[in-house]
Design an enzyme around this catalytic site. Sequence first.
Site, PDB file in Angstrom:
ATOM      1  N   LYS A 155       0.841  -1.192   0.000  1.00  0.00           N
ATOM      2  CA  LYS A 155       0.000   0.000   0.000  1.00  0.00           C
ATOM      3  C   LYS A 155       0.878   1.244   0.000  1.00  0.00           C
ATOM      4  O   LYS A 155       1.868   1.318   0.745  1.00  0.00           O
ATOM      5  CB  LYS A 155      -0.909   0.008   1.227  1.00  0.00           C
ATOM      6  CG  LYS A 155      -1.943  -1.121   1.238  1.00  0.00           C
ATOM      7  CD  LYS A 155      -3.012  -0.903   0.194  1.00  0.00           C
ATOM      8  CE  LYS A 155      -4.150  -1.891   0.337  1.00  0.00           C
ATOM      9  NZ  LYS A 155      -5.241  -1.631  -0.636  1.00  0.00           N
ATOM     10  N   LYS A 252     -13.993  -7.308  -7.508  1.00  0.00           N
ATOM     11  CA  LYS A 252     -14.270  -7.639  -6.118  1.00  0.00           C
ATOM     12  C   LYS A 252     -15.760  -7.878  -5.962  1.00  0.00           C
ATOM     13  O   LYS A 252     -16.575  -7.074  -6.428  1.00  0.00           O
ATOM     14  CB  LYS A 252     -13.834  -6.509  -5.185  1.00  0.00           C
ATOM     15  CG  LYS A 252     -12.344  -6.245  -5.156  1.00  0.00           C
ATOM     16  CD  LYS A 252     -12.019  -5.064  -4.235  1.00  0.00           C
ATOM     17  CE  LYS A 252     -10.530  -4.789  -4.160  1.00  0.00           C
ATOM     18  NZ  LYS A 252     -10.223  -3.590  -3.342  1.00  0.00           N
TER      19      LYS A 252
END
Length: 333
Positions: A155, A252
Amino acid sequence: MASSLSLTASAESFPIDGRFRIARGERSHAHVIACTLDDGTHSGHGECVPYAHYGETVDGVIAQLESLPALDASAPCDRLRIDLASALPPGAARNAVDCALWDLDAKRSGRRVHALVCRHPPRPVETALTLSLDTPEYMADAARAANKRHLLKMKLGGDEADIARMHAVTANARDARIIVDANESWREDNLIAMMEEAARLHIALVEQPLPVGEDAILGRIPHPVPVCADESAHTSADLDALGALYDVVNIKLDKTGGLTEALAMRDKARRMGFGVMVGCMVGTSLAMAPAVLLAQDADFIDLDGPLLLARDRKPALHYYGSTVSPPEPALWG
């Protein structure tokens, strides 16, 4: 009068192991909703993760589920999944019910879901492990701790330390493919420099570098590293606008509204020439189980939600090394 499926929805909270931080903030718990559909003989289960960035809350999703019109217990589950797409918008609530319907169908028929959605018998697949946003030094330590894994996702935060973070992780995980996920935090004035550095470091994929709505910038710059749409790509309807901008799309289930639309999105993405990533929110094995089937032919897989938790639900998926195995019937499908 036809009987209705009994629908129950319960909010559950699972502590995250350590810290989970991205560009938009930090979380200590995964707040999920478990959904059960029961016809009096069989029950099907699904899990969703309400996502605040998309305007979802636990209370709001439960309210959506409680307001859902009764589902006819005598109707085929595939018919109910089609009707569900008209009754609920894409998102967490529809995901929970859609996946519960797939599971209920498997329980009723005795036929595994993978027999319907996979081209070949499902196998363990390699999943990324996510390294939380932190200082370059902390992320270097995290990379060393995970250096036996073959795929890592790091990240990033959009600040001047991102290049140092990329160097820290790649230097300490030399045998792994690296995905960087900026979570919309890069900007036009630093995008090219970030992309060029990612290319020099042999990064495998850059995920959602720019905020939603600024995607057009990606059509005006080279892509020395493939660029993946996440927040910009929710359902198959979004793909037409992204073809000249992105190389890969992240599918997703909590964005698509379940496995049904996720399969349609995958197939359309392939027809359009996109690479496919299958990702997840931070949830338990019940949320990951349908996605493992979707991911059987994906180019990138990020289904590490349970690995980020201090505890998973039981029964759970089997994670071994860098791989996750398909779900057993006791869990889902």
